[in-house]
Design an enzyme around this catalytic site. Structure first.
Site, mmCIF file in Angstrom:
data_model
loop_
_atom_site.group_PDB
_atom_site.id
_atom_site.type_symbol
_atom_site.label_atom_id
_atom_site.label_comp_id
_atom_site.label_asym_id
_atom_site.label_seq_id
_atom_site.Cartn_x
_atom_site.Cartn_y
_atom_site.Cartn_z
ATOM 1 N N CYS A 2 -15.387 -65.957 124.658
ATOM 2 C CA CYS A 2 -15.604 -67.034 123.702
ATOM 3 C C CYS A 2 -15.308 -68.372 124.358
ATOM 4 O O CYS A 2 -14.749 -68.434 125.442
ATOM 5 C CB CYS A 2 -14.682 -66.837 122.515
ATOM 6 N N ARG A 29 -20.830 -69.947 126.495
ATOM 7 C CA ARG A 29 -19.842 -68.868 126.589
ATOM 8 C C ARG A 29 -19.966 -67.871 125.443
ATOM 9 O O ARG A 29 -19.458 -66.761 125.537
ATOM 10 C CB ARG A 29 -18.416 -69.428 126.576
ATOM 11 N N TRP A 76 -18.006 -65.009 120.866
ATOM 12 C CA TRP A 76 -18.793 -63.923 121.451
ATOM 13 C C TRP A 76 -18.157 -62.660 120.917
ATOM 14 O O TRP A 76 -17.128 -62.210 121.387
ATOM 15 C CB TRP A 76 -18.700 -63.965 122.979
ATOM 16 N N ASN A 102 -9.673 -65.886 122.626
ATOM 17 C CA ASN A 102 -10.723 -65.351 123.508
ATOM 18 C C ASN A 102 -10.120 -64.165 124.243
ATOM 19 O O ASN A 102 -9.049 -64.281 124.825
ATOM 20 C CB ASN A 102 -11.163 -66.426 124.512
ATOM 21 N N GLY A 103 -10.761 -63.010 124.183
ATOM 22 C CA GLY A 103 -10.227 -61.830 124.866
ATOM 23 C C GLY A 103 -10.180 -60.644 123.921
ATOM 24 O O GLY A 103 -10.888 -60.612 122.908
ATOM 25 N N GLU A 480 -31.628 -49.428 140.889
ATOM 26 C CA GLU A 480 -31.125 -50.733 140.437
ATOM 27 C C GLU A 480 -31.159 -51.758 141.570
ATOM 28 O O GLU A 480 -31.537 -52.909 141.372
ATOM 29 C CB GLU A 480 -29.704 -50.582 139.875
ATOM 30 N N LYS A 484 -33.281 -55.299 141.376
ATOM 31 C CA LYS A 484 -32.701 -56.620 141.630
ATOM 32 C C LYS A 484 -33.469 -57.327 142.739
ATOM 33 O O LYS A 484 -33.805 -58.504 142.649
ATOM 34 C CB LYS A 484 -31.211 -56.519 142.021
ATOM 35 N N GLU A 487 -37.153 -58.332 141.629
ATOM 36 C CA GLU A 487 -37.284 -59.367 140.590
ATOM 37 C C GLU A 487 -36.743 -60.712 141.060
ATOM 38 O O GLU A 487 -37.056 -61.740 140.463
ATOM 39 C CB GLU A 487 -36.615 -58.912 139.283
ATOM 40 N N HIS A 503 -41.832 -36.560 150.889
ATOM 41 C CA HIS A 503 -43.055 -36.023 150.259
ATOM 42 C C HIS A 503 -44.083 -37.121 149.981
ATOM 43 O O HIS A 503 -44.914 -36.997 149.085
ATOM 44 C CB HIS A 503 -42.694 -35.313 148.945
ATOM 45 N N LYS A 603 -34.890 -63.228 129.824
ATOM 46 C CA LYS A 603 -33.611 -62.529 129.741
ATOM 47 C C LYS A 603 -33.672 -61.400 128.723
ATOM 48 O O LYS A 603 -33.134 -60.316 128.930
ATOM 49 C CB LYS A 603 -32.500 -63.500 129.368
HETATM 50 C C1 AGP Z 1 -32.861 -56.688 134.617
HETATM 51 O O1 AGP Z 1 -32.377 -57.478 135.612
HETATM 52 C C2 AGP Z 1 -33.912 -57.271 133.806
HETATM 53 N N1 AGP Z 1 -33.543 -58.502 133.297
HETATM 54 C C3 AGP Z 1 -34.502 -56.348 132.751
HETATM 55 O O2 AGP Z 1 -35.007 -55.224 133.401
HETATM 56 C C4 AGP Z 1 -33.533 -55.871 131.662
HETATM 57 O O3 AGP Z 1 -32.585 -54.997 132.179
HETATM 58 C C5 AGP Z 1 -34.345 -55.158 130.572
HETATM 59 O O4 AGP Z 1 -35.251 -56.068 130.031
HETATM 60 C C6 AGP Z 1 -33.441 -54.579 129.480
HETATM 61 O O5 AGP Z 1 -32.746 -55.597 128.840
HETATM 62 P P1 AGP Z 1 -31.608 -55.213 127.771
HETATM 63 O O6 AGP Z 1 -30.520 -54.498 128.489
HETATM 64 O O7 AGP Z 1 -31.180 -56.528 127.209
HETATM 65 O O8 AGP Z 1 -32.253 -54.345 126.722
#
Ligand code: AGP
Length: 608
Positions: A2, A29, A76, A102-103, A480, A484, A487, A503, A603
């Site tokens: 928060c 925050r 938050w 906050n916490g 993962e 990263k 993207e 394969h 996001k």
């Molecule tokens: C990951 O870096 C991406 N931003 C994207 O794949 C993300 O993980 C995906 O859209 C899922 O988002 P969420 O966890 O908010 O559902």
């Protein structure tokens, strides 16, 4: 995570105006609820509600509150969904003491029961509300406000930064911290406290750091710092803040993504702080389920893969992981009222995940979720949810959300395994001990490996493609790492289960092709060495993330990143992913991209 701001101004000044503008600077925050309290002699005025700052201001006129002393909070949510009664400040029974926090207060349920038994009425579902009631209790026993506050804080367990104001001492603000951040600002006869410098930077660049286990008293005479345990005064010299407001939000980091990578030691610790009761509720649903599907997208899907392996290995639970956008084709026909869906989402607003959940719900399935944004649609659609407590994740590329989700999934698997009793409590205990060690290991990697990772990023920056290989529970880690990297650097990257690479993928290998192995010393170690040999024999450049002292793989690799600790296999994704996040970050920088806002991405993907 928060946002908090408090101020003690000259008589006749209006704290509300300053608090309102400071909360604007703190909204990054946390932004699901907002509240302010001001004190004007015997008058305590509180205005608060769920919603963004401008919405709450439009409804309550936050500038229109009397008094030169006050505190504000942007929330938050971790305990209690965003709602008027759960937003801060929280007050005591007589509306004389107001507190923002906050916490996470881990022992709040015990304190709440104790205070309810003494006749205190609680209005919210938050952990925070125990603080004003406990202070009230000690004041009613004749203690001064400062001592009552210190005694109260010494009874709290967990992470917290707490700020209190009261008509008992109308010209005073009391604050304390343990783990969660709190800094103090020194103005010209006016004093401030805040969760970070960005809140008071336009007012003063002169600050005091409040250390762990300390409290501070702000009044017109200045700022006094005391030790919480024995009220001993602490002498501390002010520092001068060199940051501008924008970098202050990033706490001096160049990008939110780098800041969030650095926050993973704390966010993993906070993720592991949720009450066991939530795990018991989720566990009982999974144990009585006819079938279980884990549903998610992107990074959350990758943590779901780790969770599914942990549930299988530790608890003998068959939880099938389904990419949310494929749910209706792959799993809907298998969904009945006996089905349990475990949906995972940082934002809680990803349309593909919500559609899958709604489809399953229409078949009578139970909905469980692991979610970071409380108050989100997914949280509200869930029968039971576990909050990630990771705080806002602003960088589009998800980092601390992955590690906090994996930490929660591993704890859940351990909880169910304990209930099923098929795995020895010793083994479960070892896993849980290792889990609680991961924040220290993550911090160690961040403190010691940045140079090496930057060099590897430099060496990979001209690659036309890069491949990530792993086995078992580190196939999701490789996936993962790949996500990263692609993207953020826009380099077409590939990820494979290492065994499967022969394969097909191996056809791509030519001299110098970078292949990154996620290679802890687990049961797959021997087979991974074989895969490394296969790639090396065709000229690949071998980059391995290994356990410190792993001579065998080090001798086969062109470059290594060494993890300073041996860990149970299931826990390794939580730690081995961090160097891969940093590699992608540095490659994005080298390529001249903005790691916080990569092209074409959002996001939270709220479209189908
Ligand atoms: C990951 O870096 C991406 N931003 C994207 O794949 C993300 O993980 C995906 O859209 C899922 O988002 P969420 O966890 O908010 O559902």
């Amino acid at each position: 995570m928060c946002g908090i701001f408090g101020c003690v101004l000259h008589d006749g000044s209006q704290a509300a105006l300053l608090i309102h503008s400071a909360l604007k600077r703190l909204e990054y925050r946390g932004y699901d609820s907002v509240g302010q309290v001001t004190v004007d002699g015997e008058r305590l005025t509180v205005k608060k509600d769920a919603g963004r700052l401008e919405e709450v201001d439009a409804k309550y006129h936050l500038d229109d509150m009397p008094g030169p002393v006050g505190v504000g909070h942007t929330r938050w949510a971790t305990h209690g969904r965003p709602a008027h009664e759960n937003s801060h400040p929280h007050v005591d029974c007589k509306n004389r003491i107001a507190v923002v926090h906050n916490g996470i207060i881990e022992n709040y349920l015990d304190l709440k029961r104790e205070l309810e038994a003494k006749g205190h009425d609680f209005l919210s579902r938050t952990d925070t509300e125990v603080v004003p009631h406990l202070v009230e209790e000690y004041v009613s026993q004749g203690m001064g406000l400062e001592e009552a506050f210190r005694k109260t804080v010494n009874r709290l367990e967990g992470a917290y930064s707490i700020v209190l104001t009261s008509v008992e001492r109308p010209k005073m603000i009391l604050c304390a911290r343990q783990e969660s951040p709190l800094v103090l600002g020194l103005g010209d006869g006016e004093y401030y406290c805040a969760s970070d410098f960005s809140a008071f930077l336009p007012l003063t660049k002169k600050a005091l750091i409040l250390d762990e286990g300390e409290m501070a008293v702000l009044d017109p005479n200045g700022v006094r710092i005391l030790k919480l345990k024995n009220a001993a005064p602490v002498k501390r010299d002010p520092i001068t803040i060199a940051w501008d407001p924008e970098s202050a939000k990033k706490q001096g980091f160049r990008h939110f993504m780098l800041k969030e990578i650095h926050e993973q030691a704390q966010s993993t610790r906070d993720a592991l702080r949720s009450q066991e009761i939530y795990y018991d509720l989720v566990a009982s649903k999974i144990l009585s389920a006819g079938n279980v599907f884990i549903v998610a997208c992107g990074t959350s899907y990758h943590s779901g893969l780790v969770g599914s392996l942990a549930l299988a290995k530790l608890a003998g639970i068959n939880a099938r992981v389904v990419i949310a956008s494929e749910f209706s084709d792959e799993a809907l026909d298998l969904t009945t009222p006996k089905t349990v869906i475990l949906a995972i989402s940082q934002s809680g607003e990803t349309m593909d995940t919500l559609n899958a959940v709604r489809d399953a719900k229409s078949k009578g399935a139970s909905i469980l979720s692991i979610v970071n944004v409380l108050g989100s649609t997914l949280m509200r659609l869930s029968d039971v949810y576990i909050g990630q407590n990771a705080g806002p994740e602003i960088g589009v590329a998800s980092t601390k959300a992955f590690t906090s989700q994996v930490a929660i999934l591993l704890r859940l698997a351990a909880n169910i395994a304990r209930k099923k009793g098929e795995v020895s409590t010793k083994e479960i205990g070892e896993l849980e001990d290792a889990l609680h060690k991961t924040p220290i290991i993550i911090q160690n990697i961040i403190n010691t490996k940045l140079g090496e990772i930057k060099r590897i990023a430099e060496d990979c920056s001209n690659a036309s493609s890069i491949c990530f290989l792993g086995r078992g529970v580190n196939v999701p880690t490789a996936l993962e790492g790949r996500l990263k990297l692609l993207e953020l650097s826009y380099i077409p990257a590939i990820a494979y289960p290492a065994g499967e690479s022969k394969h097909g993928f191996i056809a791509l290998i030519e001299e110098g092709f970078p292949v990154i192995f996620v290679a802890p010393k687990d049961d797959n170690h021997r087979r991974l060495i074989g895969n490394i040999m296969e790639m090396k024999a065709r000229g690949a450049r071998i980059i391995s993330v290994i356990e410190e002292g792993d001579e065998e793989i080090r001798s086969l690799s062109d470059q290594t990143i060494e993890i300073p600790e041996s860990l149970p296999a299931l826990v390794t994704p939580l730690v081995y992913v961090v160097p891969l996040q940093l590699l992608a970050y540095y490659l994005s920088i080298i390529k001249g991209h903005d790691p916080d806002y990569p092209r074409n991405l959002a996001k939270s993907v709220t479209v189908e």
